[in-house]
Design a protein around this motif. Structure first.
Motif, PDB file in Angstrom:
ATOM      1  N   ARG A  66      -3.102   5.288  -1.998  1.00 34.05           N
ATOM      2  CA  ARG A  66      -1.912   5.696  -2.291  1.00 34.05           C
ATOM      3  C   ARG A  66      -0.825   4.656  -2.759  1.00 34.05           C
ATOM      4  N   ALA A  67      -1.333   3.421  -2.242  1.00 33.18           N
ATOM      5  CA  ALA A  67      -0.288   2.096  -2.552  1.00 33.18           C
ATOM      6  C   ALA A  67      -0.722   1.597  -4.015  1.00 33.18           C
ATOM      7  N   LEU A  68      -1.866   1.971  -4.414  1.00 32.44           N
ATOM      8  CA  LEU A  68      -2.221   1.227  -5.517  1.00 32.44           C
ATOM      9  C   LEU A  68      -1.710   2.245  -6.910  1.00 32.44           C
ATOM     10  N   ILE A  69      -1.504   3.242  -6.583  1.00 31.84           N
ATOM     11  CA  ILE A  69      -1.080   4.357  -7.823  1.00 31.84           C
ATOM     12  C   ILE A  69       0.165   3.648  -8.580  1.00 31.84           C
ATOM     13  N   GLY A  70       0.216   3.627  -9.639  1.00 31.36           N
ATOM     14  CA  GLY A  70       1.495   3.198 -10.445  1.00 31.36           C
ATOM     15  C   GLY A  70       1.431   1.644 -10.528  1.00 31.36           C
ATOM     16  N   LYS A  71       0.792   0.973  -9.744  1.00 35.26           N
ATOM     17  CA  LYS A  71       0.840  -0.441  -9.816  1.00 35.26           C
ATOM     18  C   LYS A  71      -0.059  -1.137 -11.064  1.00 35.26           C
ATOM     19  N   GLU A  72       0.312  -2.508 -11.358  1.00 33.33           N
ATOM     20  CA  GLU A  72      -0.218  -3.047 -12.403  1.00 33.33           C
ATOM     21  C   GLU A  72      -0.848  -4.342 -12.133  1.00 33.33           C
ATOM     22  N   ALA A  73      -1.706  -4.990 -12.837  1.00 30.14           N
ATOM     23  CA  ALA A  73      -2.205  -6.328 -12.742  1.00 30.14           C
ATOM     24  C   ALA A  73      -0.972  -7.178 -12.528  1.00 30.14           C
ATOM     25  N   GLY A  74      -1.049  -8.199 -11.370  1.00 28.13           N
ATOM     26  CA  GLY A  74      -0.071  -9.160 -10.992  1.00 28.13           C
ATOM     27  C   GLY A  74       0.758  -8.479 -10.031  1.00 28.13           C
ATOM     28  N   ASP A  75       0.827  -7.493  -9.914  1.00 31.42           N
ATOM     29  CA  ASP A  75       1.727  -6.743  -8.554  1.00 31.42           C
ATOM     30  C   ASP A  75       1.109  -7.214  -7.550  1.00 31.42           C
ATOM     31  N   ASP A  76       2.011  -7.376  -6.594  1.00 29.57           N
ATOM     32  CA  ASP A  76       1.629  -7.298  -4.897  1.00 29.57           C
ATOM     33  C   ASP A  76       1.870  -6.197  -4.373  1.00 29.57           C
ATOM     34  N   LEU A  77       1.188  -5.899  -3.315  1.00 26.70           N
ATOM     35  CA  LEU A  77       1.457  -4.853  -2.366  1.00 26.70           C
ATOM     36  C   LEU A  77       1.381  -5.223  -1.026  1.00 26.70           C
ATOM     37  N   GLN A  78       1.935  -4.578  -0.182  1.00 25.22           N
ATOM     38  CA  GLN A  78       1.775  -4.684   1.131  1.00 25.22           C
ATOM     39  C   GLN A  78       1.685  -3.349   1.877  1.00 25.22           C
ATOM     40  N   ILE A  79       0.717  -3.090   2.877  1.00 21.91           N
ATOM     41  CA  ILE A  79       0.491  -1.925   3.327  1.00 21.91           C
ATOM     42  C   ILE A  79       0.212  -2.063   4.898  1.00 21.91           C
ATOM     43  N   ASN A  80       0.274  -1.159   5.713  1.00 19.81           N
ATOM     44  CA  ASN A  80       0.088  -1.328   7.104  1.00 19.81           C
ATOM     45  C   ASN A  80      -1.255  -0.289   7.174  1.00 19.81           C
ATOM     46  N   ILE A  81      -2.355  -0.739   7.739  1.00 16.03           N
ATOM     47  CA  ILE A  81      -3.331  -0.037   8.024  1.00 16.03           C
ATOM     48  C   ILE A  81      -3.763  -0.221   9.736  1.00 16.03           C
ATOM     49  N   ALA A  82      -3.760   1.244  10.426  1.00 21.71           N
ATOM     50  CA  ALA A  82      -4.118   0.939  11.653  1.00 21.71           C
ATOM     51  C   ALA A  82      -3.311  -0.239  12.493  1.00 21.71           C
ATOM     52  N   GLY A  83      -2.045  -0.055  11.999  1.00 16.36           N
ATOM     53  CA  GLY A  83      -1.077  -0.956  12.568  1.00 16.36           C
ATOM     54  C   GLY A  83      -1.041  -2.338  12.355  1.00 16.36           C
ATOM     55  N   ASN A  84      -1.976  -2.779  11.189  1.00 20.03           N
ATOM     56  CA  ASN A  84      -1.870  -4.247  10.629  1.00 20.03           C
ATOM     57  C   ASN A  84      -1.279  -4.098   9.462  1.00 20.03           C
ATOM     58  N   SER A  85      -0.471  -5.182   9.194  1.00 20.13           N
ATOM     59  CA  SER A  85      -0.006  -5.391   7.797  1.00 20.13           C
ATOM     60  C   SER A  85      -1.019  -6.211   7.007  1.00 20.13           C
ATOM     61  N   ARG A  86      -1.328  -5.573   5.759  1.00 18.98           N
ATOM     62  CA  ARG A  86      -2.077  -6.178   4.769  1.00 18.98           C
ATOM     63  C   ARG A  86      -1.375  -6.780   3.685  1.00 18.98           C
ATOM     64  N   HIS A  87      -1.619  -7.713   3.084  1.00 18.61           N
ATOM     65  CA  HIS A  87      -0.901  -8.099   1.704  1.00 18.61           C
ATOM     66  C   HIS A  87      -1.894  -8.189   0.800  1.00 18.61           C
ATOM     67  N   TYR A  88      -1.802  -7.769  -0.518  1.00 19.19           N
ATOM     68  CA  TYR A  88      -2.833  -7.719  -1.521  1.00 19.19           C
ATOM     69  C   TYR A  88      -2.077  -8.308  -2.873  1.00 19.19           C
ATOM     70  N   GLU A  89      -2.874  -8.698  -3.881  1.00 15.33           N
ATOM     71  CA  GLU A  89      -2.321  -8.906  -5.177  1.00 15.33           C
ATOM     72  C   GLU A  89      -3.531  -8.382  -5.971  1.00 15.33           C
ATOM     73  N   ILE A  90      -2.986  -7.524  -6.982  1.00 13.87           N
ATOM     74  CA  ILE A  90      -3.742  -6.831  -8.029  1.00 13.87           C
ATOM     75  C   ILE A  90      -4.385  -7.779  -9.300  1.00 13.87           C
ATOM     76  N   HIS A  91      -5.321  -8.284  -9.199  1.00 13.79           N
ATOM     77  CA  HIS A  91      -5.872  -9.235  -9.953  1.00 13.79           C
ATOM     78  C   HIS A  91      -5.991  -8.537 -11.285  1.00 13.79           C
ATOM     79  N   SER A  92      -7.018  -7.498 -11.652  1.00 19.18           N
ATOM     80  CA  SER A  92      -7.229  -6.758 -12.776  1.00 19.18           C
ATOM     81  C   SER A  92      -7.253  -5.348 -12.776  1.00 19.18           C
ATOM     82  N   VAL A  93      -7.099  -4.793 -13.721  1.00 18.20           N
ATOM     83  CA  VAL A  93      -7.303  -3.273 -13.665  1.00 18.20           C
ATOM     84  C   VAL A  93      -7.919  -2.989 -14.961  1.00 18.20           C
ATOM     85  N   TYR A  94      -8.941  -2.101 -14.569  1.00 14.31           N
ATOM     86  CA  TYR A  94     -10.045  -1.872 -16.063  1.00 14.31           C
ATOM     87  C   TYR A  94      -9.860  -0.113 -16.059  1.00 14.31           C
TER      88      TYR A  94
END
Length: 160
Positions: free
Chosen positions: A132-160
Motif C-alpha cells: 500500500r505504501a509503495l503505490i504512487g511513489k517514484e524512484a528516489g522517494d523515501d517511505l516510512q511504514i509501521n510493520i508489526a509495531g516496528n517503524s521501517r524506513h526505505y528508499e526507492i532506488h529504482s522502478v522498472y
C-alpha cells in the motif's frame, strides 16, 4: 541493472504452475485420507478423519488462491515501465541499513519468491502495508511504514 520483466513474469507463472501441481496432489491425498475407511473413527475421540477433512479444506482454499494468482499473472502484459509505482511494477527498495530487496507489486500471490539473475524477487500485494505504501511513489522517494509495531524506513532506488 537490466531487468527483463517478461522473463521474470515467466518465472513467476512457472512457479505458480509448479505450486498448483503440488497443491492439486496434496488436495487429492488429503481428500482420500479424510474419506478412507481406516480414518473414520469408531468413537468421538478418534478424529483422524475430521483432521484430514480440515486439512483438505485448507489445501483446497490454498489451491483456489494459487489458481486466482496464476490467472492474474497470465493476464499481465509487460509494458514500458513508468516512473510511478503501480500494479506490476518491479521495485528496488533499500532499507536504512543499506540492504536492497527487489519487489514485484501485484494483486495476488503475496510472499511468492522467484530467483532471477542471482537475486531474489518477492511478490508484495497492495493488501500488505508495504505494498500500500509503495503505490504512487517514484524512484528516489523515501517511505516510512509501521510493520508489526516496528517503524521501517526505505528508499526507492529504482522502478522498472
Amino acid at each position: 541493472m537490466n531487468m527483463d520483466k517478461s522473463k521474470i513474469l515467466n518465472l513467476i507463472i512457472n512457479q505458480l504452475r509448479a505450486d498448483l501441481s503440488v497443491l492439486e496432489q496434496a488436495v487429492e491425498i488429503a481428500r482420500d485420507t479424510a474419506t478412507h475407511a481406516d480414518c473414520l473413527g469408531s468413537s468421538k475421540y478418534e478424529t483422524m478423519g475430521l483432521e484430514a477433512s480440515y486439512l483438505a479444506q485448507g489445501q483446497g482454499t490454498r489451491l483456489l488462491a494459487v489458481e486466482r494468482s496464476l490467472v492474474w499473472f497470465k493476464s499481465l502484459e509487460c509494458t514500458e515501465p513508468t516512473s510511478t509505482i503501480a500494479l506490476s511494477s518491479l521495485v528496488d527498495l533499500v532499507d536504512d541499513t543499506g540492504d536492497s530487496q527487489m519487489l514485484w507489486l501485484a494483486a495476488e500471490a503475496g510472499g511468492l519468491k522467484v530467483r532471477y539473475a542471482e537475486m531474489e524477487i518477492t511478490i508484495v500485494t497492495t493488501r500488505s502495508p508495504l505494498g500500500r505504501a509503495l503505490i504512487g511513489k517514484e524512484a528516489g522517494d523515501d517511505l516510512q511504514i509501521n510493520i508489526a509495531g516496528n517503524s521501517r524506513h526505505y528508499e526507492i532506488h529504482s522502478v522498472y
